[in-house]
Design a protein around this motif. Structure first.
Motif, PDB file in Angstrom:
ATOM      1  N   SER A 178     -17.586  40.174  14.935  1.00 46.68           N
ATOM      2  CA  SER A 178     -16.970  39.107  14.159  1.00 46.68           C
ATOM      3  C   SER A 178     -15.737  38.556  14.862  1.00 46.68           C
ATOM      4  O   SER A 178     -15.530  37.344  14.919  1.00 46.68           O
ATOM      5  N   LEU A 179     -14.917  39.450  15.416  1.00 46.01           N
ATOM      6  CA  LEU A 179     -13.704  39.019  16.110  1.00 46.01           C
ATOM      7  C   LEU A 179     -14.047  38.261  17.393  1.00 46.01           C
ATOM      8  O   LEU A 179     -13.394  37.274  17.734  1.00 46.01           O
ATOM      9  N   GLU A 180     -15.077  38.701  18.107  1.00 47.45           N
ATOM     10  CA  GLU A 180     -15.520  37.978  19.303  1.00 47.45           C
ATOM     11  C   GLU A 180     -16.097  36.619  18.922  1.00 47.45           C
ATOM     12  O   GLU A 180     -15.893  35.631  19.638  1.00 47.45           O
ATOM     13  N   TRP A 181     -16.801  36.559  17.814  1.00 49.37           N
ATOM     14  CA  TRP A 181     -17.387  35.298  17.315  1.00 49.37           C
ATOM     15  C   TRP A 181     -16.289  34.294  16.994  1.00 49.37           C
ATOM     16  O   TRP A 181     -16.382  33.108  17.321  1.00 49.37           O
ATOM     17  N   MET A 182     -15.204  34.756  16.360  1.00 49.17           N
ATOM     18  CA  MET A 182     -14.102  33.866  16.016  1.00 49.17           C
ATOM     19  C   MET A 182     -13.283  33.457  17.236  1.00 49.17           C
ATOM     20  O   MET A 182     -12.787  32.332  17.310  1.00 49.17           O
ATOM     21  N   ALA A 183     -13.144  34.378  18.206  1.00 47.68           N
ATOM     22  CA  ALA A 183     -12.361  34.056  19.406  1.00 47.68           C
ATOM     23  C   ALA A 183     -12.973  32.892  20.170  1.00 47.68           C
ATOM     24  O   ALA A 183     -12.254  32.112  20.803  1.00 47.68           O
ATOM     25  N   LYS A 184     -14.288  32.743  20.112  1.00 46.71           N
ATOM     26  CA  LYS A 184     -14.950  31.652  20.814  1.00 46.71           C
ATOM     27  C   LYS A 184     -14.744  30.304  20.121  1.00 46.71           C
ATOM     28  O   LYS A 184     -15.014  29.266  20.710  1.00 46.71           O
ATOM     29  N   ARG A 185     -14.253  30.333  18.875  1.00 47.88           N
ATOM     30  CA  ARG A 185     -14.123  29.104  18.100  1.00 47.88           C
ATOM     31  C   ARG A 185     -12.674  28.707  17.825  1.00 47.88           C
ATOM     32  O   ARG A 185     -12.416  27.573  17.453  1.00 47.88           O
ATOM     33  N   ALA A 186     -11.744  29.643  17.987  1.00 54.81           N
ATOM     34  CA  ALA A 186     -10.337  29.361  17.676  1.00 54.81           C
ATOM     35  C   ALA A 186      -9.710  28.485  18.755  1.00 54.81           C
ATOM     36  O   ALA A 186     -10.082  28.550  19.930  1.00 54.81           O
ATOM     37  N   VAL A 187      -8.745  27.657  18.357  1.00 52.13           N
ATOM     38  CA  VAL A 187      -8.020  26.800  19.299  1.00 52.13           C
ATOM     39  C   VAL A 187      -6.525  27.041  19.129  1.00 52.13           C
ATOM     40  O   VAL A 187      -6.040  27.370  18.045  1.00 52.13           O
ATOM     41  N   ASN A 188      -5.776  26.859  20.220  1.00 54.51           N
ATOM     42  CA  ASN A 188      -4.340  27.123  20.206  1.00 54.51           C
ATOM     43  C   ASN A 188      -3.545  25.872  19.861  1.00 54.51           C
ATOM     44  O   ASN A 188      -4.101  24.834  19.490  1.00 54.51           O
ATOM     45  N   GLU A 189      -2.223  25.948  20.019  1.00 51.49           N
ATOM     46  CA  GLU A 189      -1.345  24.835  19.659  1.00 51.49           C
ATOM     47  C   GLU A 189      -1.545  23.609  20.528  1.00 51.49           C
ATOM     48  O   GLU A 189      -1.143  22.505  20.167  1.00 51.49           O
TER      49      GLU A 189
END
Length: 413
Positions: A178-189
């Motif tokens: 789940s954490l790897e799945w979200m890391a691929k979709r999150a964007v920074n500032e």
């Protein structure tokens, strides 16, 4: 005991804890191990390793491999761990999960390789998440890492805030998946999809690559020959220079313009086909100018439930990491637990000329702030060495005056 050699180490604890019948037993293996390897990388979720054992006491007969076997490691540089710099001490418990390369040495002894991995990875395999969350990806990641039904971390994870409120449903994945799945979709500032999920010496990290690169280097690795004068040899600075000096150095990759263009680092085009209308659509992306798609989705505050379409910025994520890994090196240094994946080091490479050019003699093509992408600690019966691979997407440090680092660290005090 003070540090007298750069490769010295003291094993405060190296034990295997397991069930012996109905009781818990602990076996000290400091006298029978041959080599200990500890691995971590920003591209894998958990720390792992292996230990080579020369067994003449029948230790393996005690193993049942029911998930109860744990190896406890505590290694430092000096015998007094209460006064030693804590960053030079490695202390962690791992779960043993496999035995390989088992062979008989003679009629009274055998050798084998024990493999271990972080406890959290084992816990993750035993659990599934199938529920909805609302919030930024970084907030959801913190919940999963600290929740008892997730990774159940006792220590605070390292997390950098992401942008965009999301309503998501995690589709029956393990906590780490789940954490790897979200890391691929999150964007920074900066609206860049460059998040990573990994474990290093500091713990578990859900961080942006941009924030990693901005960190202050933990040390400076010096490649120049040591100043072997009597005055220096008698002082502390000689040990500092030796401890932070490179034993071996190899350039693995350098900038390749064709590969950079091929992987979309300068720009790329997404081509899609709609099977209903039987039409093609092309969209141009350039992560350097920020994706209009990402900005439009993140700036839309009228509704919280904004669906993700990762295919819209997968090309950008690929190009970001390709650009970051353009220049990669491998360095061997005396054993140093300060170095771990996801941390930065400043590489002061050899002087290429005795005649300064514009007041500089440093190799501008390599002298830079590097991010450690993979690290291996090798501890044998005689010495401790650290091998790490590092990458940098910058050339010469124009802001080098802001990154001046003293090599006379407190670890010698």
């Amino acid at each position: 005991m003070q540090i007298t050699q750069s490769t010295q180490f003291i094993i405060h604890a190296l034990t295997i804890n397991l069930k012996d019948g109905d009781k818990n037993a602990s076996y000290d293996i400091r006298e029978i191990f041959g080599e200990l390897n500890i691995y971590d990388t920003i591209f894998l979720s958990s720390i792992s390793g292996n230990i080579y054992i020369n067994d003449s006491i029948g230790l393996l007969n005690k193993f049942v491999f029911d998930g109860s076997e744990v190896i406890s490691i505590k290694i430092g540089k000096s015998s007094d761990d209460t006064e030693e710099d804590k960053s030079l001490i490695y202390e962690k418990k791992f779960r043993l999960y496999k035995i390989t390369d088992r062979k008989n040495n003679n009629q009274t002894s055998e050798s084998y390789l024990l493999h271990f991995i972080s406890d959290e990875y084992v816990y993750s395999l035993m659990r599934k998440i199938n529920r909805s969350y609302s919030g930024e990806y970084s907030t959801i990641a913190r919940k999963i890492m600290t929740d008892k039904n997730g990774l159940g971390l006792n220590d605070e994870p390292v997390i950098t805030p992401s942008l965009g409120i999301k309503n998501i449903i995690i589709p029956n994945l393990s906590p780490i998946e789940s954490l790897e799945w979200m890391a691929k979709r999150a964007v920074n500032e900066e609206f860049l999809p460059d998040y990573l999920f990994f474990e290093n010496k500091l713990g578990y990290n859900f961080v942006s690559l941009l924030d990693i690169i901005k960190q202050k280097p933990v040390c400076m690795i010096n490649f120049n020959p040591k100043k072997l004068t009597p005055a220096v040899l008698d002082g502390k600075n000689s040990m500092a220079e030796e401890f932070l000096g490179a034993r071996d150095f190899k350039v693995l990759t350098q900038f390749d313009f064709l590969e950079t263009v091929k992987n979309g680092s300068w720009a790329g085009t997404f081509q899609g086909f709609d099977p209903v209308t039987r039409s093609f659509e092309s969209m141009d992306f350039d992560y350097r100018n920020k994706s209009e798609y990402i900005k439009s989705k993140l700036n839309n505050t009228q509704e919280n439930n904004i669906p993700d379409n990762p295919e819209q910025y997968l090309l950008q994520r690929r190009s970001i990491f390709k650009s970051f890994l353009d220049r990669k090196v491998r360095v061997v240094v005396p054993g140093n637990f300060k170095i771990s994946s996801g941390l930065n080091v400043l590489l002061k490479t050899q002087d290429r000329s005795v005649r300064p050019i514009n007041g500089e003699v440093d190799d501008r093509s390599l002298y830079a702030n590097y991010t450690v992408i993979a690290c291996r600690h090798i501890i044998t019966f005689a010495k401790h060495e650290t091998i790490f691979e590092a990458a940098s997407d910058s050339t010469f440090l124009d802001q080098k005056q802001n990154l001046i680092i003293s090599t006379s660290n407190d670890f010698l005090n």
